[in-house]
Scaffold this motif. Structure first.
Motif, PDB file in Angstrom:
ATOM      1  N   GLN A 165       0.824  -1.191   0.030  1.00  0.00           N
ATOM      2  CA  GLN A 165       0.038  -0.145   0.033  1.00  0.00           C
ATOM      3  C   GLN A 165       0.839   1.279  -0.070  1.00  0.00           C
ATOM      4  OE1 GLN A 165      -3.632   0.378   2.595  1.00  0.00           O
ATOM      5  NE2 GLN A 165      -2.877  -1.642   3.247  1.00  0.00           N
ATOM      6  N   LYS A 166       1.928   1.247   0.954  1.00  0.00           N
ATOM      7  CA  LYS A 166       2.436   2.351   1.142  1.00  0.00           C
ATOM      8  C   LYS A 166       3.384   2.586  -0.453  1.00  0.00           C
ATOM      9  CE  LYS A 166       6.855   3.782   3.604  1.00  0.00           C
ATOM     10  NZ  LYS A 166       6.529   5.113   4.217  1.00  0.00           N
ATOM     11  N   SER A 167       3.895   1.636  -1.074  1.00  0.00           N
ATOM     12  CA  SER A 167       4.574   1.796  -2.322  1.00  0.00           C
ATOM     13  C   SER A 167       3.446   2.382  -3.227  1.00  0.00           C
ATOM     14  CB  SER A 167       5.194   0.443  -2.589  1.00  0.00           C
ATOM     15  OG  SER A 167       4.269  -0.310  -3.341  1.00  0.00           O
ATOM     16  N   TYR A 168       2.328   2.085  -3.282  1.00  0.00           N
ATOM     17  CA  TYR A 168       1.186   2.291  -4.257  1.00  0.00           C
ATOM     18  C   TYR A 168       0.988   3.931  -3.874  1.00  0.00           C
ATOM     19  CZ  TYR A 168       0.491  -2.788  -5.076  1.00  0.00           C
ATOM     20  OH  TYR A 168       0.652  -4.086  -5.148  1.00  0.00           O
ATOM     21  N   VAL A 169       0.650   4.225  -2.763  1.00  0.00           N
ATOM     22  CA  VAL A 169      -0.182   5.426  -2.519  1.00  0.00           C
ATOM     23  C   VAL A 169       1.002   6.573  -2.391  1.00  0.00           C
ATOM     24  CG1 VAL A 169      -1.948   4.433  -1.347  1.00  0.00           C
ATOM     25  CG2 VAL A 169      -0.116   5.263  -0.071  1.00  0.00           C
ATOM     26  N   GLU A 170       2.395   6.332  -1.813  1.00  0.00           N
ATOM     27  CA  GLU A 170       2.921   7.491  -1.720  1.00  0.00           C
ATOM     28  C   GLU A 170       3.944   7.524  -3.250  1.00  0.00           C
ATOM     29  OE1 GLU A 170       5.759   6.684   1.455  1.00  0.00           O
ATOM     30  OE2 GLU A 170       3.959   6.824   3.090  1.00  0.00           O
ATOM     31  N   GLY A 171       3.897   6.319  -3.984  1.00  0.00           N
ATOM     32  CA  GLY A 171       4.267   6.348  -5.244  1.00  0.00           C
ATOM     33  C   GLY A 171       3.322   7.121  -6.166  1.00  0.00           C
ATOM     34  N   ALA A 172       2.120   7.121  -6.057  1.00  0.00           N
ATOM     35  CA  ALA A 172       1.007   7.501  -6.899  1.00  0.00           C
ATOM     36  C   ALA A 172       1.258   9.171  -6.610  1.00  0.00           C
ATOM     37  CB  ALA A 172      -0.424   7.027  -6.469  1.00  0.00           C
ATOM     38  N   MET A 173       1.135   9.536  -5.051  1.00  0.00           N
ATOM     39  CA  MET A 173       1.080  10.936  -4.801  1.00  0.00           C
ATOM     40  C   MET A 173       2.490  11.634  -5.650  1.00  0.00           C
ATOM     41  SD  MET A 173       0.381  10.641  -0.563  1.00  0.00           S
ATOM     42  CE  MET A 173       0.572  12.276  -0.271  1.00  0.00           C
ATOM     43  N   SER A 174       3.599  10.894  -5.391  1.00  0.00           N
ATOM     44  CA  SER A 174       4.804  11.486  -5.897  1.00  0.00           C
ATOM     45  C   SER A 174       4.530  11.849  -7.336  1.00  0.00           C
ATOM     46  CB  SER A 174       5.792  10.501  -6.073  1.00  0.00           C
ATOM     47  OG  SER A 174       7.086  11.001  -5.589  1.00  0.00           O
TER      48      SER A 174
END
Lengths: 601, 601
Positions: B354-363
């Motif tokens: 989840q962290k990789s998906y959502v913080e990646g997407a935010m970035s």
């Protein structure tokens, strides 16, 4: 959109072409049956599902049960459906003639259940849970308990539940605190709280028979101290009639995102210290009893997930054949007529993916049901043993694979319908919501991964795996035609990699990197699941290619078999190779997950 | 569970450490701003979101708007939230000082919007759509129209909609049939039906300004005949006040599975042949105008998906830190205390994914917003051109990647909460339902895949790709430390494969196998998306590793940066390699999907 709830052609293919279900009639247990009686009971199931279950599927979703502090209220259609189901004798379908049942094979009962889970899973749950509970009582309760409860459960006068989970103890049953105190009359007084109990209260039946896990005072810690009790909502009088209210009460209803027609309850046992319970079998053996049944429940969860996936697939297929949008080359001038969306490549992809998921999942579940039938009819203890080992090994996959890929199929169905799929005016979003329970209950898919990788694989010295290799090899040897042979060739390198991987895992499980490995358990379930599913598709491909080559087939049949071949190709081409990642993670013993620290999130 | 709606530390990392947003203050357009004014407006947004939006997120879901045939009714909290938002000036945040706006960078406005989409996307939609519509009017409408409508939209007195879709024409705007007839007074009479129009009717504002795509009689067929009109719910009197009701009526509300607080409408224009519309810009240029804005709308969709993903991630993280269940070796005796579930490897995996998906997407979304800011402040036409080309290329990914992986994150959040996640007593299931719209609207992800593979890649002779390679190379050159260097080395073979693949696709697009390729377009979007996302994670890793090595960091900061490094490792280790399948499908020109025939399903 589609006329049939479930394609009878598909069921016939699964039952008779792939699994030779008819041959079960040669076994003593099923000797009074033949293909006609099988088809007749399926006709009955289809009719009831169509007339009494399908019509209120959405209504039950929109009008979930309510509790006024005294009673649970629900739309009347649910009781009408339940009564019709009970009257048909289907609850007793798989039970012995001696018990008043129809002594039908599990495979056929699964085909019957397909109509219900595809059309209205939440109204179906009341009778399905009753079957499961009655089955536990039949197998493990002493005769007097069995006589009191089982016959009335099989007629639907009484319904049943499985009361395992507690507010603080879900996956970890070792930690349940519901307790049982022996009373002078040989019964027990139960005290505790249970949560997420499906069908835990309602007015559909004269009595509700809860199968409750509890610990007798002084029992050993952990799972070895768990006993199983029958706890009825109403105690029975000397004539066996429901009489005095037992001290079980509904503390509240839980509001789920799907499966809304089925009450999900919090139950309080023994608030007034007067909750009578009856021990099933021996003390401290409760989990063992429950788990023998749990394996069948897990197959049921997998099949439910498959059929909800199937339901969405069929709807989106019908939609894609009718809805027009855009144009497809070479007819893509603005003045050309719009194309049906099934002609667009990406829609075709989403339909084919769904087909591979749901028909593959059905195939796996029917295979498992067939193993259950073999278990019940094995001629020798050795044959029974081999079958049990294979079924044990496959069970985590039978539960987890369809419950992962069924919702994936539903997600694709929503996408195919676009904005309409996102609305409650169309049925596909409910399919997803209903299906989303399946990766969670009866052991989360994370638990299934651990069960497979750390237990089932090694059980009886890996005998299940040996048996799996044997039956796969036998199937592959039947391939005579080029497509099937090509598919087997594509699977081969994965089988070799898996063979190499398993002993490595065995060594690491005992080693220092155990925690890294456990964090990657889902990869093992994925690999194992995709290999098993490839096998299921190759089985379907072999049979289909054979039919295309050997028989004079009708145009319809030809299209059916070609579709099977194409779905098998798709699965091996698009889905199996995704496991390369999982092999890589597992064989490198990646610690990407296990090295993560709590305060780093 | 978590105290902050969105971690301010995360936002500061994205804005100031990764994108040097502060340097925008050196540009003339933003010269009156500094980090303090940026932070102040974010504080305002956070406060309003916390006080006025977050509290009724579930209530709005449970009590969707109703229509009594005259008016739309909704819970009063929505209007209170909208009014507070409007009063704060945030609607005008990105607009020019001259227009009464705050002339803030897109990057900062996105940070502000994070609080709203994370806490209550459906109440947020009314103001966000108004911003988008006002922006179209600002850029393309003639001054008199602009003067009449834009100022009042920026204050929230009027709200806006985008009315593109029709019942028979969703993805295929070429086929719209809403028509516009010139009237004697220079205005037009609009007639037609529009569907899925968000915020299409309500009582939140004094007027609703619909931006309507329609065809003027005699216009060319297809998209070249589409014009854009302003169609207000109330026509304005000579003082510019809303007066007479225009002939636009609400035909009905659509009932969605999520985003329930936002009205989704079917609108009838010109049932009485008296619907006044005002042409925006030139005739037949409507789609061009709309698409210039659509690109920003698509970034908004991506960011909304990222933030809903983020919201579920943070909730499941808090839950996993508190909920106990089972035990973790070596403390796994029944008498040991149960562990918090975050200690279980598979839960850690689901959180890290989840962290990789959502913080990646935010970035990614912040990166795109930063490009928009550069577009608005470019010093030379060449610089502007380069930026536009890169942004154009990335836009399908910015829309599709977060909207695919945001719901995936939400699905994992549900799974972590188990049975609780499945209930409406917990917020994660709503996150998923709300988020499920994002892969559908503003161009389905299937459309994005086609847009990327068949158009954006080749635009301006592939200039976007050249620019992408340049900026990636510049970023990678900054890597000084071992983890970042290792991650770049892991990405390298994928970059090479992609470089080889692109000309092959170019050749095939013009060739005979075009249909096979189009059916595999999703694979190209996946590859391109995972490569871009790997780059985003490497950017975060480089900055984090730098901070860990160069600075004296606090314990909290160290944990933060270590978490970033670990998520980057996870992404390259677990997610990027899944594209091996997509490379295989594309480079083999697999026809598994395209060869499937309609009657084989």
């Amino acid at each position: 959109m589609s006329e049939e709830l479930v394609s009878r052609k598909e069921l016939a293919f699964q039952l008779y072409e792939l699994l030779d279900t008819e041959s079960l009639c040669d076994k003593e247990r099923f000797s009074e049956h033949n293909k006609d009686t099988f088809d007749a009971v399926m006709d009955t199931a289809e009719k009831i599902a169509r007339e009494k279950f399908a019509p209120h599927n959405r209504k039950a979703d929109l009008n979930e049960p309510t509790f006024d502090g005294e009673k649970v209220h629900m739309i009347p259609e649910v009781k009408e459906a339940f009564d019709t189901y009970a009257e048909s004798g289907l609850i007793a379908g798989r039970f012995d003639f001696d018990d008043g049942g129809m002594q039908l094979p599990e495979t056929i009962m699964m085909a019957c259940s397909s109509y219900f889970t595809a059309s209205n899973p939440s109204s179906t749950a009341y009778s399905f849970l009753t079957v499961a509970a009655a089955n536990v009582i039949k197998n493990f309760a002493e005769q007097s308990i069995k006589d009191k409860f089982m016959p009335r459960m099989l007629t639907g006068e009484f319904t049943g539940t499985m009361a395992l989970t507690e507010p603080h103890a879900g996956s970890s049953l070792a930690d349940i605190t519901t307790n049982a105190k022996p009373a002078d009359d040989g019964t027990y007084r139960i005290k505790g709280s249970k949560m997420f109990i499906s069908a835990g209260d309602h007015e559909l039946s004269d009595n509700i028979v809860h199968l409750v896990l509890a610990k007798i005072q002084g029992a050993p810690a952990g799972v070895k101290g768990i006993s199983l009790f029958v706890v009825p909502k109403f105690r029975l009088d000397e004539n066996g009639e429901p009489a005095q209210r037992n001290d079980v009460s509904l503390a509240g209803l839980i509001h789920k995102m799907g499966y809304r027609g089925t009450t999900s309850t919090v139950l309080s046992f023994g608030e007034k210290d007067d909750c009578h319970g009856y021990l099933v079998g021996e003390a401290h053996q409760g989990l063992k009893y429950m788990f023998l049944m749990m394996n069948e429940a897990r197959i049921g969860v997998g099949f439910g997930a498959a059929m909800l996936g199937y339901s969405g697939y069929r709807y989106s297929l019908g939609y894609a054949k009718e809805r027009t949008q855009g144009r497809v080359a070479p007819n893509n001038k603005p003045t050309d007529k719009p194309a049906t969306i099934i002609q667009h490549g990406d829609v075709k992809r989403m339909l084919l993916a769904q087909k591979s998921y749901v028909e593959g999942a059905m195939s796996l579940c029917f295979y498992a049901a067939r193993l259950v039938d073999e278990l019940h009819t094995a001629q020798t203890p050795e044959a029974k043993q081999r079958t049990a080992e294979l079924l044990d090994l496959l069970t985590p996959v039978v539960k987890a694979w369809p419950s992962e890929f069924g919702p994936k199929a539903n997600d694709l169905a929503i996408q195919i319908l676009g904005g309409s799929g996102y609305t409650r005016e169309y049925p596909v979003e409910q399919c997803w919501r209903d299906n989303r329970l399946n990766p969670i209950h009866e052991g989360t898919n994370g638990i299934q991964a651990l069960d497979l990788m750390t237990r089932k694989l090694w059980q009886a010295n890996g005998a299940g795996l040996v048996q799996l290799q044997k039956v796969m090899g036998e199937d592959f040897a039947k391939a005579q035609h080029p497509v099937s042979k090509q598919l087997i060739a594509e699977l081969q390198p994965y089988l070799l990699k898996l063979q190499k991987l398993i002993p490595v895992i065995g060594a690491e499980l005992a080693g220092e990197n155990q925690n890294a490995l456990l964090a990657n358990a889902s990869c093992f379930l994925t690999i194992f699941g995709q290999v098993v599913m490839s096998w299921m598709w190759i089985r379907q491909a072999i049979t289909s290619e054979e039919a295309l080559n050997d028989n004079v087939v009708s145009q319809d049949d030809e299209a059916f078999y070609r579709g099977k071949l194409q779905a098998a190709k798709y699965f091996l081409d698009w889905e199996l190779p995704l496991t390369d990642r999982d092999f890589k993670v597992l064989s490198s013993m990646s610690d990407s997950c296990s090295a993560m620290q709590e305060n780093w999130f």
